[in-house]
Design a protein around this motif. Sequence first.
Motif, PDB file in Angstrom:
ATOM      1  N   GLN A  40       4.191   3.421   5.534  1.00 21.60           N
ATOM      2  CA  GLN A  40       4.689   4.264   4.482  1.00 21.60           C
ATOM      3  C   GLN A  40       3.665   4.273   3.324  1.00 21.60           C
ATOM      4  OE1 GLN A  40       8.204   2.296   2.631  1.00 21.60           O
ATOM      5  NE2 GLN A  40       7.782   3.399   0.683  1.00 21.60           N
ATOM      6  N   ILE A  41       2.892   2.893   3.194  1.00 22.22           N
ATOM      7  CA  ILE A  41       1.980   2.776   2.163  1.00 22.22           C
ATOM      8  C   ILE A  41       0.675   3.855   2.520  1.00 22.22           C
ATOM      9  CG2 ILE A  41       0.273   1.328   1.211  1.00 22.22           C
ATOM     10  CD1 ILE A  41       2.302  -0.945   1.375  1.00 22.22           C
ATOM     11  N   LEU A  42       0.194   3.687   3.825  1.00 22.06           N
ATOM     12  CA  LEU A  42      -0.751   4.754   4.187  1.00 22.06           C
ATOM     13  C   LEU A  42      -0.490   6.171   3.873  1.00 22.06           C
ATOM     14  CD1 LEU A  42      -1.596   3.043   7.764  1.00 22.06           C
ATOM     15  CD2 LEU A  42      -3.246   3.113   5.872  1.00 22.06           C
ATOM     16  N   ARG A  43       0.692   6.555   4.156  1.00 27.18           N
ATOM     17  CA  ARG A  43       1.245   7.828   3.905  1.00 27.18           C
ATOM     18  C   ARG A  43       1.177   8.318   2.652  1.00 27.18           C
ATOM     19  NH1 ARG A  43       5.691   8.141   8.653  1.00 27.18           N
ATOM     20  NH2 ARG A  43       4.578   9.211   9.827  1.00 27.18           N
ATOM     21  N   GLU A  44       1.470   7.492   1.578  1.00 26.91           N
ATOM     22  CA  GLU A  44       1.428   7.389  -0.031  1.00 26.91           C
ATOM     23  C   GLU A  44      -0.145   7.475  -0.447  1.00 26.91           C
ATOM     24  OE1 GLU A  44       3.341   4.061  -1.608  1.00 26.91           O
ATOM     25  OE2 GLU A  44       5.339   4.484  -0.591  1.00 26.91           O
ATOM     26  N   LEU A  45      -0.764   6.614   0.175  1.00 27.74           N
ATOM     27  CA  LEU A  45      -2.319   6.633   0.039  1.00 27.74           C
ATOM     28  C   LEU A  45      -3.004   7.833   0.304  1.00 27.74           C
ATOM     29  CD1 LEU A  45      -3.299   3.183   0.961  1.00 27.74           C
ATOM     30  CD2 LEU A  45      -3.325   3.812  -1.322  1.00 27.74           C
ATOM     31  N   ALA A  46      -2.595   8.265   1.679  1.00 32.10           N
ATOM     32  CA  ALA A  46      -3.127   9.740   1.902  1.00 32.10           C
ATOM     33  C   ALA A  46      -2.797  11.019   1.319  1.00 32.10           C
ATOM     34  CB  ALA A  46      -2.935   9.696   3.456  1.00 32.10           C
ATOM     35  N   ARG A  47      -1.887  10.713   0.418  1.00 30.08           N
ATOM     36  CA  ARG A  47      -1.477  12.121  -0.219  1.00 30.08           C
ATOM     37  C   ARG A  47      -2.577  12.347  -1.553  1.00 30.08           C
ATOM     38  NH1 ARG A  47       4.171  10.479   0.012  1.00 30.08           N
ATOM     39  NH2 ARG A  47       3.907   9.129  -1.883  1.00 30.08           N
ATOM     40  N   HIS A  48      -3.377  11.202  -1.829  1.00 27.87           N
ATOM     41  CA  HIS A  48      -4.108  11.465  -2.725  1.00 27.87           C
ATOM     42  C   HIS A  48      -5.827  11.204  -2.567  1.00 27.87           C
ATOM     43  CE1 HIS A  48      -0.784  11.759  -5.318  1.00 27.87           C
ATOM     44  NE2 HIS A  48      -0.502  10.718  -4.842  1.00 27.87           N
ATOM     45  N   ARG A  49      -5.962  10.556  -1.256  1.00 33.66           N
ATOM     46  CA  ARG A  49      -7.220  10.118  -0.858  1.00 33.66           C
ATOM     47  C   ARG A  49      -7.286  10.145   0.683  1.00 33.66           C
ATOM     48  NH1 ARG A  49      -9.040   5.836  -4.229  1.00 33.66           N
ATOM     49  NH2 ARG A  49     -11.002   5.852  -3.312  1.00 33.66           N
ATOM     50  N   GLU A  50      -8.670  10.588   1.025  1.00 39.07           N
ATOM     51  CA  GLU A  50      -8.979  10.416   2.540  1.00 39.07           C
ATOM     52  C   GLU A  50      -9.107   8.994   3.005  1.00 39.07           C
ATOM     53  OE1 GLU A  50     -12.804  10.792   5.305  1.00 39.07           O
ATOM     54  OE2 GLU A  50     -13.032  11.503   3.241  1.00 39.07           O
ATOM     55  N   ILE A  51      -8.198   8.653   3.871  1.00 37.29           N
ATOM     56  CA  ILE A  51      -8.404   7.228   4.584  1.00 37.29           C
ATOM     57  C   ILE A  51      -9.358   7.521   5.882  1.00 37.29           C
ATOM     58  CG2 ILE A  51      -6.796   5.517   5.695  1.00 37.29           C
ATOM     59  CD1 ILE A  51      -4.704   6.392   3.978  1.00 37.29           C
ATOM     60  N   ARG A  64      -2.792  -4.515  -1.835  1.00 42.81           N
ATOM     61  CA  ARG A  64      -1.226  -4.055  -1.696  1.00 42.81           C
ATOM     62  C   ARG A  64      -0.533  -4.938  -0.636  1.00 42.81           C
ATOM     63  NH1 ARG A  64      -0.089   1.481  -2.552  1.00 42.81           N
ATOM     64  NH2 ARG A  64       1.825   0.665  -2.310  1.00 42.81           N
ATOM     65  N   MET A  65       0.554  -5.418  -1.236  1.00 38.73           N
ATOM     66  CA  MET A  65       1.284  -6.540  -0.546  1.00 38.73           C
ATOM     67  C   MET A  65       2.734  -6.325  -0.722  1.00 38.73           C
ATOM     68  SD  MET A  65      -0.462  -9.896  -2.620  1.00 38.73           S
ATOM     69  CE  MET A  65      -0.418 -11.054  -1.111  1.00 38.73           C
ATOM     70  N   ARG A  66       3.428  -6.986   0.318  1.00 37.76           N
ATOM     71  CA  ARG A  66       4.890  -6.554   0.281  1.00 37.76           C
ATOM     72  C   ARG A  66       5.788  -7.242  -0.866  1.00 37.76           C
ATOM     73  NH1 ARG A  66       7.803  -6.930   5.014  1.00 37.76           N
ATOM     74  NH2 ARG A  66       6.155  -6.863   6.326  1.00 37.76           N
ATOM     75  N   ARG A  67       6.620  -6.621  -1.197  1.00 42.37           N
ATOM     76  CA  ARG A  67       7.696  -7.347  -2.112  1.00 42.37           C
ATOM     77  C   ARG A  67       8.174  -8.660  -1.638  1.00 42.37           C
ATOM     78  NH1 ARG A  67      10.317  -2.431  -1.533  1.00 42.37           N
ATOM     79  NH2 ARG A  67      12.329  -3.693  -1.073  1.00 42.37           N
ATOM     80  N   ASN A  68       8.458  -9.492  -2.388  1.00 43.10           N
ATOM     81  CA  ASN A  68       9.088 -10.634  -1.968  1.00 43.10           C
ATOM     82  C   ASN A  68      10.135 -10.714  -1.162  1.00 43.10           C
ATOM     83  OD1 ASN A  68       6.774 -12.134  -3.082  1.00 43.10           O
ATOM     84  ND2 ASN A  68       7.797 -12.464  -4.979  1.00 43.10           N
ATOM     85  N   ASP A  69      11.072  -9.661  -1.464  1.00 42.68           N
ATOM     86  CA  ASP A  69      12.214  -9.653  -0.688  1.00 42.68           C
ATOM     87  C   ASP A  69      12.376  -8.443   0.498  1.00 42.68           C
ATOM     88  OD1 ASP A  69      12.076  -7.243  -2.184  1.00 42.68           O
ATOM     89  OD2 ASP A  69      14.128  -7.463  -2.927  1.00 42.68           O
ATOM     90  N   ASP A  70      11.145  -7.669   0.709  1.00 45.00           N
ATOM     91  CA  ASP A  70      10.945  -6.816   1.740  1.00 45.00           C
ATOM     92  C   ASP A  70      10.725  -7.709   3.032  1.00 45.00           C
ATOM     93  OD1 ASP A  70      10.317  -4.576   3.126  1.00 45.00           O
ATOM     94  OD2 ASP A  70       8.758  -3.907   2.097  1.00 45.00           O
TER      95      ASP A  70
END
Length: 162
Positions: A108-119, A92-98
């Motif tokens: 933000q990405i960790l929270r998205e992942l945690a909705r569906h998977r155990e981290i 997972r990488m950041r958008r070029n303009d982010d």
Amino acid sequence: MTNNSTPLAVFDLDGTLADTAHRQRFLEQKPRNWDAFFAAAPHDPPLAEGVALALEHAEECEVLYLTGRPERCRKDTVAWIAAQGLPEGRVRMRRNDDRRPARRTKLQILRELARHREIRVLVDDDELVCEDAERAGFTVVRARWAAASAALKEAQEREGRT
């Protein structure tokens, strides 16, 4: 192969798995030379402690690489991961303009992942990322095995570049 019952082990790259010391000079000059900084990334030596930890976690977890590197670095980044003998895993990488601070994009990405998977764990060298992730309830291993760079810390927090 993604199995939703398999926990994720999330690893940062720069300063955690990749030794960026040889390219810090590009961030210490004014203006910062981002193109040269990222162009030199394929030559990063691996950080043995981080690689060993990734291999250890790969025995029970799916490894996911979460980096602040921009998307334009994907080909070099994927090739570097494979060349180091690191576990296969999504990147997972950041958008070029982010340009948001690393701690915001990664959380933000960790929270998205945690909705569906155990981290199971986040392994990162950025103290602000680690602090925010811990406050959000994630288990964190602070990668303190590489020399800290003030220029890189400023870039991660203020410029949202890595």
